[in-house]
Scaffold this motif. Structure first.
Motif, short mmCIF file in Angstrom:
data_model
loop_
_atom_site.label_atom_id
_atom_site.label_comp_id
_atom_site.label_asym_id
_atom_site.label_seq_id
_atom_site.Cartn_x
_atom_site.Cartn_y
_atom_site.Cartn_z
N MET A 8 29.02 1.33 -11.99
CA MET A 8 27.62 1.26 -12.43
C MET A 8 26.76 0.78 -11.27
SD MET A 8 25.95 -1.40 -15.16
CE MET A 8 26.04 -2.70 -13.92
N PHE A 9 25.55 1.34 -11.16
CA PHE A 9 24.61 0.86 -10.16
C PHE A 9 23.20 1.10 -10.67
CE2 PHE A 9 25.82 5.22 -9.04
CZ PHE A 9 24.60 5.86 -8.94
N GLN A 10 22.25 0.32 -10.13
CA GLN A 10 20.85 0.47 -10.53
C GLN A 10 20.15 1.43 -9.57
OE1 GLN A 10 18.54 -3.18 -10.64
NE2 GLN A 10 17.28 -2.40 -12.32
N LEU A 11 19.37 2.34 -10.13
CA LEU A 11 18.67 3.31 -9.31
C LEU A 11 17.62 2.63 -8.43
CD1 LEU A 11 20.05 5.30 -11.25
CD2 LEU A 11 17.93 6.61 -11.28
N THR A 12 17.37 3.19 -7.27
CA THR A 12 16.27 2.73 -6.42
C THR A 12 14.98 3.39 -6.89
OG1 THR A 12 16.52 4.54 -4.83
CG2 THR A 12 17.85 2.54 -4.48
N GLN A 13 13.87 2.89 -6.41
CA GLN A 13 12.59 3.48 -6.80
C GLN A 13 12.48 4.92 -6.32
OE1 GLN A 13 10.11 1.93 -8.78
NE2 GLN A 13 9.56 4.10 -8.88
N ASN A 14 13.04 5.19 -5.13
CA ASN A 14 13.00 6.55 -4.60
C ASN A 14 13.82 7.50 -5.48
OD1 ASN A 14 12.41 8.56 -2.45
ND2 ASN A 14 14.63 8.47 -2.12
N GLU A 15 14.98 7.05 -5.91
CA GLU A 15 15.81 7.88 -6.78
C GLU A 15 15.11 8.11 -8.12
OE1 GLU A 15 20.23 6.53 -5.15
OE2 GLU A 15 19.20 5.33 -6.67
N MET A 16 14.44 7.09 -8.60
CA MET A 16 13.70 7.21 -9.85
C MET A 16 12.56 8.21 -9.73
SD MET A 16 13.74 6.13 -12.93
CE MET A 16 12.70 5.93 -14.37
N ASP A 17 11.87 8.17 -8.59
CA ASP A 17 10.76 9.10 -8.37
C ASP A 17 11.24 10.54 -8.34
OD1 ASP A 17 9.02 6.99 -8.29
OD2 ASP A 17 8.99 6.85 -6.10
N ILE A 18 12.40 10.76 -7.73
CA ILE A 18 12.97 12.11 -7.66
C ILE A 18 13.29 12.61 -9.06
CG2 ILE A 18 14.97 13.46 -6.89
CD1 ILE A 18 15.06 11.69 -4.41
N LEU A 19 13.88 11.76 -9.88
CA LEU A 19 14.20 12.16 -11.25
C LEU A 19 12.94 12.44 -12.05
CD1 LEU A 19 17.18 9.81 -12.21
CD2 LEU A 19 17.25 12.20 -11.54
N ARG A 20 11.90 11.64 -11.83
CA ARG A 20 10.64 11.87 -12.53
C ARG A 20 10.05 13.23 -12.15
NH1 ARG A 20 9.14 6.03 -11.98
NH2 ARG A 20 9.22 5.14 -14.05
N CYS A 21 10.18 13.58 -10.88
CA CYS A 21 9.68 14.88 -10.43
C CYS A 21 10.44 16.03 -11.09
CB CYS A 21 9.80 15.00 -8.91
SG CYS A 21 8.65 13.92 -8.01
N GLN A 22 11.67 15.74 -11.49
CA GLN A 22 12.49 16.76 -12.13
C GLN A 22 12.34 16.72 -13.65
OE1 GLN A 22 16.43 15.90 -10.71
NE2 GLN A 22 16.03 16.66 -8.66
N ASN A 23 11.41 15.86 -14.13
CA ASN A 23 11.10 15.78 -15.56
C ASN A 23 12.30 15.39 -16.41
OD1 ASN A 23 8.37 16.63 -15.23
ND2 ASN A 23 9.08 18.75 -15.06
#
Length: 293
Positions: free
Chosen positions: A60-75
């Motif tokens: 398990m690991f916590q996402l970084t803000q950059n990883e979160m932004d990428i996922l948000r861009c992918q809806n």
């Protein structure tokens, strides 16, 4: 109250869409797992924190803000309301999560997730060259255009569903098959395994209600009397017997169906091993066990 929700009816492809490739690992986010397991996200993560030693960084690991932004861009994270960065669980982490959560729903849904991960693993392995040629942007476009659905459908039609040989790292696949075997027993399960511990009981806990379990193991087992008592309090009836007669591992279902297991249940998937059905071996093994009493 958590885990009183009805089972969410999902097709395999629905679960696959919740599996993402992050940091080179196939993972699922806490929000999706919470929904599938019938928990609120905060309560699911609270259970994880209470058992944090069971969740190392490769689980398990916590996402970084950059990883979160990428996922948000992918809806894929539009439903996330919390400002807290989500946690991602790998295959091993999701299996461990199923062991710390309580309730029939969590146990039931974990089987569906296991199977989805197994199919995803087959898909990636069988299409490695394709993934090498497609950039991340192109890969996302394939998913957006629904072309992944066509590939999954094709691969699903050509994938072996009853896998017996496992390679190192296929922990989720191995536990998926072992649980399927355990659930075939209607009256009795006999496990012959010299090296057992609490993780072995986590597999046996998936048995049908009322099925008795007997473990034959070495006297120097890591399984304690307290471990057995805790198991019996919720999943009766387990009995542990000691013998040094056997070298290999065997799983006997209802006194007649015998599987030879190349690795201890607690180590399944850590190294290459096989599970083999042994025809007509039940009577001989049962006779040998009678002599051990």
């Amino acid at each position: 109250m958590d885990n009183d929700t009805e089972v969410i009816s999902l097709e395999a492809d629905d679960i696959k869409r919740r599996i993402f490739m992050i940091r080179g690992r196939q993972v699922m986010l806490d929000k999706d797992l919470a929904e599938l397991y019938g928990y609120e996200v905060k309560n699911l993560n609270r259970q994880v924190k209470r058992n944090i030693r069971r969740f190392p960084k490769d689980f398990m690991f916590q996402l970084t803000q950059n990883e979160m932004d990428i996922l948000r861009c992918q809806n894929v994270t539009t439903s996330v309301k919390s400002r807290t960065l989500p946690y991602a669980f790998t295959e091993q982490g999701i299996y461990m999560l199923a062991t710390v959560l309580r309730g029939e729903l969590a146990e039931t849904q974990s089987i569906f997730i296991m199977r989805a991960f197994r199919e995803m693993r087959h898909f990636v392995a069988n299409n490695a060259a394709l993934f090498d040629r497609i950039s991340k942007v192109e890969l996302k476009q394939l998913e957006t255009d629904k072309k992944f659905d066509q590939l999954f459908e094709y691969i699903g039609e050509h994938t072996e569903t009853n896998q017996k040989l496992f390679f190192d790292g296929q922990i989720y696949d191995a536990f998926s098959l072992l649980i399927e075997l355990i659930q075939k027993a209607d009256q009795e399960i006999i496990l012959i395994d010299g090296y057992v511990d609490v993780s072995t009981l986590n597999v046996l806990a998936k048995k049908k209600s009322g099925v008795a379990v007997t473990i034959y193991t070495f006297k120097k087992t890591k399984l304690t009397v307290q471990d057995v008592a805790v198991f019996n309090a919720q999943y009766p009836q387990l009995e542990v017997k000691y013998t040094s007669v056997f070298h290999d591992r065997f799983l006997i279902l209802d006194g007649k169906t015998v599987y030879h297991i190349g690795a201890s249940l607690k180590d399944a998937g850590k190294k290459c091993f096989a599970v083999s059905l042994m025809k007509d071996a039940g009577p001989e093994l049962m006779k040998k066990l009678a002599q051990c009493k």
